[in-house]
Enzyme design. Structure first.
Site, short mmCIF file in Angstrom:
data_model
loop_
_atom_site.label_atom_id
_atom_site.label_comp_id
_atom_site.label_asym_id
_atom_site.label_seq_id
_atom_site.Cartn_x
_atom_site.Cartn_y
_atom_site.Cartn_z
CG HIS A 99 55.96 -5.71 42.07
ND1 HIS A 99 55.85 -5.11 40.86
CD2 HIS A 99 56.62 -7.02 41.57
CE1 HIS A 99 56.33 -5.99 39.84
NE2 HIS A 99 57.02 -6.65 40.48
CD GLU A 151 55.86 -8.55 47.71
OE1 GLU A 151 56.33 -9.27 46.71
OE2 GLU A 151 55.88 -9.37 48.93
CB CYS A 219 54.08 -16.73 46.82
SG CYS A 219 55.26 -16.61 45.48
#
Ligand code: 0JX
Ligand code: SF4
Length: 345
Positions: A99, A151, A219
């Site tokens: 992360h 994150e 992502c």
């Protein structure tokens, strides 16, 4: 986009009750892709290789990925998971999780003379670099993400004076910037694509000159797993998502399944958390798993379903994935050095 293809999986010989179940139309829709992404695969292998290369213990700051089974398995092999760098004995090896971490964590590690291995996913590092660049150009950065998520803490730490967290569309009303002509949004990599776009739309309404990140921050793996679940959602009476409760991308899959029309959806760490009552009146069960989930846990769920008459499995394929990442550079360097030393003997 792929469609549905039938597949057969190893299962006990058909029993009379299995045949009856098939006649009753019981089936499983199995999402593809599901489970490990390239960043998780790399991070888990990095811990395993580090244990082989340097011996136990290897300290890991934060869960290497948000999955109970993965953490337990690595603990059994000699990894020690800690919440803070200060818990790592001076001079030891510490690995940073997929992360990512804030620069201050690297500084703390250097102060404690720790050898570090950075398993931050390259796609998270990409967002860190975007944050650094926009901050250097004096932009206000609106970071869309979940408050308190590891994150988000790491990315925010790259430019704390320039970053404001926006935790969903309802947070937009509170956002203030210094100069409305210089505002960019970035995001956590594992968010709901649709909810993020809602947040962006609300931000654009408030700040018409808002600019977007140079490429997708959410992502490829997060996006593909959501697309697959959307494809199965409307056909499923129940969607079982395998993943841990603190896994952002796994929790999002439950929301996406419900949003796509699934009558019910539940997150389970493994088959033993499934409630028999969830199957009442259900003929189609969707199954998927988050990016931090090993396939063995999905196999356990499929086995559990098969024992209850859900033996027919159809793959719902949304995308092919072939991306891989090389191991963290510190580890590659030491593995290369060892290979060279061995070849000289
Ligand atoms: O909570 P997240 O989905 O961000 O993490 P998890 O479950 O460990 O997934 C893989 C790591 C993702 C990093 O971007
Ligand atoms: Fe990297 Fe995406 Fe996997 Fe996170 S979910 S580790 S950003 S590939």
């Amino acid at each position: 986009m792929g469609g549905m293809t039938a597949t057969s999986r190893p299962s006990p010989a058909a029993t009379p009750s299995g045949d009856a179940a098939r006649r009753a139309g019981k089936r499983v829709l199995l999402a593809a892709p599901r489970g490990y992404c390239a960043g998780v695969d790399r991070a888990v292998i990095a811990v395993e290789k580090a244990l082989e290369q340097y011996g136990a213990p290897i300290y890991v700051r934060h869960e290497i990925v948000h999955n109970k089974y993965v953490v337990k398995t690595l603990e059994n092999k000699g990894a020690i998971f800690v919440d803070r760098t200060a818990e790592v004995p001076e001079g030891s090896i510490v690995m940073f999780s997929a992360h990512g971490v804030a620069p201050v964590v690297h500084e703390e590690a250097a102060e404690r003379r720790l050898a570090t291995i950075d398993a931050t996913c390259p796609l998270v590092t990409k967002v860190h670099k975007e944050a650094v660049r926009f901050a250097s150009e004096d932009y206000d950065i609106l970071l869309i993400g979940h408050d308190g998520h590891e994150e988000v803490i790491g990315t925010s730490g790259e430019a704390p004076d320039h970053i404001t967290l926006v935790d969903g569309p309802e947070d937009v009303a509170n956002v203030e910037v210094r100069d409305e002509s210089k505002v960019v949004w970035l995001s956590q990599t594992t968010l709901s694509v649709d909810e993020t776009m809602e947040t962006v739309d609300a931000l654009k309404e408030k700040f018409p000159q808002l600019i977007a990140p140079p490429s997708d921050d959410i992502c490829y793996a997060t996006q593909n797993r959501q697309i697959a679940v959307k494809q199965m959602g409307a056909d499923a009476d129940l969607v079982i998502v395998v993943g841990s409760k603190n896994s952002s991308n796994s929790v999002r899959l439950v929301e996406v399944a419900l949003g796509a029309g699934a009558s019910a959806s539940h997150l389970v760490d493994a088959a033993d958390e499934i409630d028999e009552a969830w199957l009442d009146g259900v003929s189609t069960v969707g199954v998927t798993s988050g990016a931090s989930v090993p396939e063995v846990l999905v196999e356990g769920v499929l086995e559990w379903l098969s024992q209850r008459g859900f033996e027919d499995v159809e793959i719902v394929k949304a995308a092919e994935e072939s991306i891989t990442f090389s191991l963290p550079k510190e580890l590659r360097r030491d593995l290369r050095a060892e290979a060279a030393a061995l070849s000289e003997k």
